[in-house]
Design a protein around this motif. Structure first.
Motif, short mmCIF file in Angstrom:
data_model
loop_
_atom_site.label_atom_id
_atom_site.label_comp_id
_atom_site.label_asym_id
_atom_site.label_seq_id
_atom_site.Cartn_x
_atom_site.Cartn_y
_atom_site.Cartn_z
N ILE A 35 0.84 -1.20 0.00
CA ILE A 35 0.00 0.00 0.00
C ILE A 35 0.88 1.26 0.00
O ILE A 35 0.63 2.20 -0.76
CB ILE A 35 -0.97 -0.01 1.21
CG1 ILE A 35 -2.00 -1.12 1.02
CG2 ILE A 35 -1.67 1.35 1.37
CD1 ILE A 35 -2.87 -1.40 2.22
N LYS A 36 1.93 1.23 0.83
CA LYS A 36 2.82 2.41 0.90
C LYS A 36 3.44 2.69 -0.47
O LYS A 36 3.54 3.84 -0.89
CB LYS A 36 3.92 2.17 1.93
CG LYS A 36 3.48 2.49 3.34
CD LYS A 36 4.68 2.42 4.28
CE LYS A 36 4.24 2.57 5.72
NZ LYS A 36 5.16 1.93 6.65
N SER A 37 3.85 1.62 -1.17
CA SER A 37 4.50 1.88 -2.46
C SER A 37 3.48 2.38 -3.48
O SER A 37 3.79 3.20 -4.34
CB SER A 37 5.28 0.65 -2.95
OG SER A 37 4.43 -0.24 -3.60
N ARG A 38 2.23 1.92 -3.38
CA ARG A 38 1.19 2.45 -4.28
C ARG A 38 0.98 3.95 -4.01
O ARG A 38 0.84 4.75 -4.92
CB ARG A 38 -0.15 1.73 -4.06
CG ARG A 38 -0.17 0.29 -4.43
CD ARG A 38 -0.36 0.09 -5.92
NE ARG A 38 -0.39 -1.33 -6.22
CZ ARG A 38 -1.50 -1.99 -6.55
NH1 ARG A 38 -2.64 -1.36 -6.67
NH2 ARG A 38 -1.45 -3.28 -6.79
N LEU A 39 0.94 4.31 -2.70
CA LEU A 39 0.71 5.72 -2.36
C LEU A 39 1.88 6.57 -2.83
O LEU A 39 1.69 7.68 -3.36
CB LEU A 39 0.52 5.87 -0.84
CG LEU A 39 -0.75 5.22 -0.26
CD1 LEU A 39 -0.76 5.32 1.26
CD2 LEU A 39 -2.02 5.86 -0.83
N ALA A 40 3.11 6.02 -2.69
CA ALA A 40 4.29 6.78 -3.09
C ALA A 40 4.33 6.99 -4.60
O ALA A 40 4.76 8.04 -5.08
CB ALA A 40 5.54 6.05 -2.62
N ASP A 41 3.85 5.99 -5.37
CA ASP A 41 3.92 6.08 -6.83
C ASP A 41 2.69 6.73 -7.45
O ASP A 41 2.56 6.79 -8.68
CB ASP A 41 4.07 4.67 -7.45
CG ASP A 41 5.42 4.08 -7.09
OD1 ASP A 41 6.29 4.84 -6.67
OD2 ASP A 41 5.57 2.85 -7.22
N LYS A 42 1.80 7.19 -6.59
CA LYS A 42 0.49 7.67 -7.07
C LYS A 42 0.60 8.69 -8.20
O LYS A 42 -0.09 8.59 -9.23
CB LYS A 42 -0.26 8.28 -5.89
CG LYS A 42 -1.61 8.80 -6.24
CD LYS A 42 -2.04 9.88 -5.29
CE LYS A 42 -2.97 10.82 -6.02
NZ LYS A 42 -3.02 12.13 -5.46
#
Ligand code: HEM
Length: 277
Positions: A35-42
């Motif tokens: 989830i964190k990497s999805r938020l970072a790559d948003k």
């Protein structure tokens, strides 16, 4: 053990609980990282075009002007539900399908002919999958005889009567899918036999009762992933049939084991032969 004891025991650091907590922490950690990497790559990649991406998008307060609809913990729980509801069920359906294909070589041949006729050696498209009637019937018959979930439960929300029996509110009812699926009164004299053709006229006409097929349950809380599961299984079976002939290893021991899902206790050793050789 009284109810109170059984509730308390969930919070005690028993060996089993320590293992459960450790695994839960690992799974949560793994999902949190995704989830964190999805938020970072948003900004560059968006949230992703899968279920997690949709949930994250629906929960972004700045884009919708309201509080998040789901908390991070709830998103993680949804991921866990989908993973656990969708993984073992589908993988065991495929195992039993392979078992039945290898023990019914005449069906294996007919299915391969259908696959070659409809899609040759290509990866099947959605349109082609709809044309694979025999593959579909084969999967349904596999699910009937080896339903990944053998039972489901429902709690009566009010006093009711089922088949002349009074069921008080709060009673937990177990629906014995595996027994219903092999009941001769429901499926006819050949209920114990493997006969995919019984589904020739569709699921609702295969038995004496239109809702007799219960592998995906029924009603408003039936399996939300059933279409996905059938599409996924068809693609896998098509791609195996296109590439391999196979037979059961002599090491196979038939021992279906029901541990939440119905699985072959000692695995499913098979011998595959490439059709290209
Ligand atoms: C052969 C494969 C599958 C079988 C046999 C199966 C079977 C079932 C059954 C019987 C239920 C009802 C459980 C109950 O009421 O206690 C259910 C619910 C559910 N299934 Fe599946 N399932 C399969 C694949 C999948 C897949 C691939 C997904 C997700 C991608 C999925 C997601 C769910 C979810 C989220 C529920 C809960 C639905 C709700 O409570 O409203 N299932 N499944």
């Amino acid at each position: 053990m009284c109810l109170w004891d059984s509730m308390i025991i969930r919070y005690l650091p028993t060996q089993k609980n320590l293992k459960i907590w450790k695994l839960d922490k690992e799974v949560r950690g793994m999902l949190t990282n995704i989830i964190k990497s999805r938020l970072a790559d948003k900004d560059t990649m968006g949230y992703g075009n899968d279920l997690l991406g949709l949930m994250l998008e629906a929960c972004t307060p700045e884009e919708h002007g309201h509080e998040p609809l789901l908390s991070m913990d709830e998103i993680i729980d949804e991921c866990k539900t989908f993973f656990f509801a969708g993984h073992d069920t589908s993988s065991h359906m495929l195992s039993w399908t392979m078992l039945l294909l290898s023990t019914h070589p005449e069906c294996e041949q007919k299915l391969r002919e259908e696959v070659v006729r409809e899609c040759g050696n290509e990866v099947p498209t959605g349109d082609v999958l709809n044309k694979l009637k025999l593959v579909n019937m084969f999967l349904l018959e596999t699910l009937r005889l080896y339903s990944p979930l053998s039972t489901i439960q429902r709690k009566a929300g009010l006093d009711l009567e089922v088949g002349g029996i009074t069921v008080p509110k709060g009673t937990v009812l177990t629906i014995p899918i595996a027994s219903i699926h092999r009941d001769k009164e429901v499926w006819g004299e050949d209920a114990h036999e493997f006969n995919p053709l019984r589904f020739e006229n569709g699921v609702t006409r295969a038995a004496n009762h239109p809702n007799a097929f219960l592998s995906f349950s029924g009603g408003p809380r039936s399996c939300i992933g059933q279409n996905f599961a059938m599409i996924e299984a068809k693609i896998v079976i098509v791609m195996i049939l296109q590439r391999f002939s196979f037979f059961l290893s002599p090491k196979y021991v038939h021992a279906p084991m029901d541990v939440i899902t119905l699985r072959p206790k000692f695995g499913l050793p098979m011998v595959l032969k490439s059709l290209e050789m």
